[in-house]
Design a protein around this motif. Structure first.
Motif, mmCIF file in Angstrom:
data_model
loop_
_atom_site.group_PDB
_atom_site.id
_atom_site.type_symbol
_atom_site.label_atom_id
_atom_site.label_comp_id
_atom_site.label_asym_id
_atom_site.label_seq_id
_atom_site.Cartn_x
_atom_site.Cartn_y
_atom_site.Cartn_z
ATOM 1 N N HIS A 71 7.191 13.012 6.280
ATOM 2 C CA HIS A 71 7.736 12.100 5.282
ATOM 3 C C HIS A 71 9.080 11.534 5.726
ATOM 4 C CE1 HIS A 71 4.662 13.586 2.547
ATOM 5 N NE2 HIS A 71 5.075 14.822 2.778
ATOM 6 N N ASP A 81 0.821 -1.212 0.000
ATOM 7 C CA ASP A 81 0.000 0.000 0.000
ATOM 8 C C ASP A 81 0.851 1.257 0.000
ATOM 9 O OD1 ASP A 81 -2.278 -1.484 -0.060
ATOM 10 O OD2 ASP A 81 -2.779 -1.232 2.060
ATOM 11 N N GLU A 82 1.964 1.235 0.742
ATOM 12 C CA GLU A 82 2.821 2.417 0.818
ATOM 13 C C GLU A 82 3.470 2.706 -0.530
ATOM 14 O OE1 GLU A 82 6.727 4.036 3.304
ATOM 15 O OE2 GLU A 82 5.634 2.273 4.013
ATOM 16 N N THR A 135 1.746 10.840 1.413
ATOM 17 C CA THR A 135 1.333 10.377 2.731
ATOM 18 C C THR A 135 -0.170 10.170 2.762
ATOM 19 O OG1 THR A 135 1.265 10.915 5.103
ATOM 20 C CG2 THR A 135 1.128 12.757 3.567
ATOM 21 N N THR A 136 -0.616 9.226 3.570
ATOM 22 C CA THR A 136 -2.051 9.047 3.803
ATOM 23 C C THR A 136 -2.469 9.715 5.103
ATOM 24 O OG1 THR A 136 -1.607 6.897 4.824
ATOM 25 C CG2 THR A 136 -2.176 6.897 2.480
#
Length: 364
Positions: A197, A136-137, A190-191
């Motif tokens: 970061h 996911d990242e 970023t989520t």
């Protein structure tokens, strides 16, 4: 040798002899049972597919659900059958994983209750996929970089399109994610709600040399905030982003070689080809169709004296520290210098980068 072991060896031997399919539409099925309820195949890229005939299967883990598709398939004689399909990568060791899954599905009674058998074997599939597919990242990182790339294409003149896409280096272990002439851009996604970061090395946040060897004239950090949405909510998608970029290139009459190179770079993002996003094959996969929306877009000028981050000059004299190994987390405020740094909004971010690089802008 027990019956399950014999089945495992027989399936694996047949699968290893199976060449890639001649096209994206054709398959040669290797049936694992006399009732033709379970089959293996290899697609045109060599990836292994598992077909479970019957009604749609339901997965309890996200990684399996994202790689599980139910469809009506047509055979060479014109007949059809409904089946759920799971696709595994094409690396040789996944032949063994696929045959093991089939053997376990049969042992758990897939002929009697496909869903119950699948639930028992799903952890094995999930473990294999977690080690193979884009995390996911990494997926968020690809989305963030393509968002910026797409918008730069939107604000620049068509004659600059080939140069813009050629300046995207995020797929590789390069110093910059985007390098346009002397302007370097690091894209961080970023989520979370803030511009926090990870920096993998001090070279990411200080002026260096452009890809062509010239000194960099500017260095920016593009901070992109994304939020993943529920599957039934409309939003941006990775396939939609790639299609948008391809449409820009087509309208700008960019050559097929440059287009193929872009798609290759997308596929290699985050790892080897076969594990990343292949637009021609993955554009309908649920995992990659997961919608998202942009929460914020900020462009930080890292040469601004108000940016206080660790650079190589702070490590001077520390002879026992390998400079390239130093990584850390940066926490950037929403505002450093009024509306100048950072520049906010995707259009303003892209326009600032293009202007600083001296690229021709699209007519209003």
């Amino acid at each position: 040798m027990t019956a399950p072991d014999a089945l495992f060896e027989r399936l694996r031997e047949r699968l290893e002899q199976q060449p890639p399919a001649p096209s994206a539409e054709d398959r040669e099925l290797v049936w694992a049972d006399p009732g033709h309820l379970l089959a293996l195949a290899r697609d045109d890229r060599g990836q292994v597919e598992i077909f479970v005939v019957g009604p749609p299967l339901t997965a309890s883990t996200r990684v399996v659900a994202a790689n599980l598709v139910h469809h009506t398939w047509r055979t060479s004689d014109g007949s059809t059958f409904d089946a759920s399909r799971v696709v595994l990568p094409g690396e040789p060791h996944f032949d063994g994983v696929a045959t093991l899954v089939c053997a376990e599905l049969l042992r758990n009674g897939v002929d009697r209750s496909p869903q119950a058998a699948f639930a028992q074997v799903e952890p094995v599939i999930a473990l294999a996929l977690r080690r193979a597919v884009l995390g996911d990242e990494v997926l968020a990182g690809l989305v963030g970089e393509l968002v910026v790339l797409d918008r730069i294409l939107r604000v620049t003149a068509p004659r600059a399109a080939a140069e813009v896409v050629a300046g995207w280096y995020g797929h590789d272990r390069s110093t910059r994610d985007i390098q346009l002439r002397g302007v370097g851009v690091e894209v961080k996604t970023t989520t979370g709600p803030r511009s926090i970061h990870s920096v993998s090395g001090v070279r990411q946040v200080e002026l260096g040399r452009a890809v062509d060897g010239r000194p960099e004239s500017a260095l920016y950090l593009a901070s992109v905030g994304v939020t993943w949405l529920d599957e039934d909510v409309a939003g941006l998608t990775l396939p939609g982003l790639v299609d948008s970029i391809l449409n820009h290139l087509e309208a700008a009459h960019v050559g097929p070689e440059d287009v193929a190179e872009l798609l290759k770079r997308v596929m290699h993002y985050g790892g080897d080809a076969g594990l990343g996003y292949d637009h021609a094959h993955h554009n309908l996969y649920p995992r990659f169709l997961r919608p998202f929306e942009l929460r914020f877009e900020r462009l930080y000028d890292l040469t601004d004296e108000k940016v206080h981050v660790l650079t190589s000059k702070h490590l001077e004299g520390l002879d026992h520290v390998e400079v390239e190994s130093v990584g850390y987390t940066i926490v950037l405020p929403d505002r450093l210098r009024g509306d100048v740094n950072p520049v906010a909004g995707l259009h303003a971010v892209a326009t600032t980068i293009a202007r600083r690089a001296g690229l021709p802008l699209r007519a209003a």
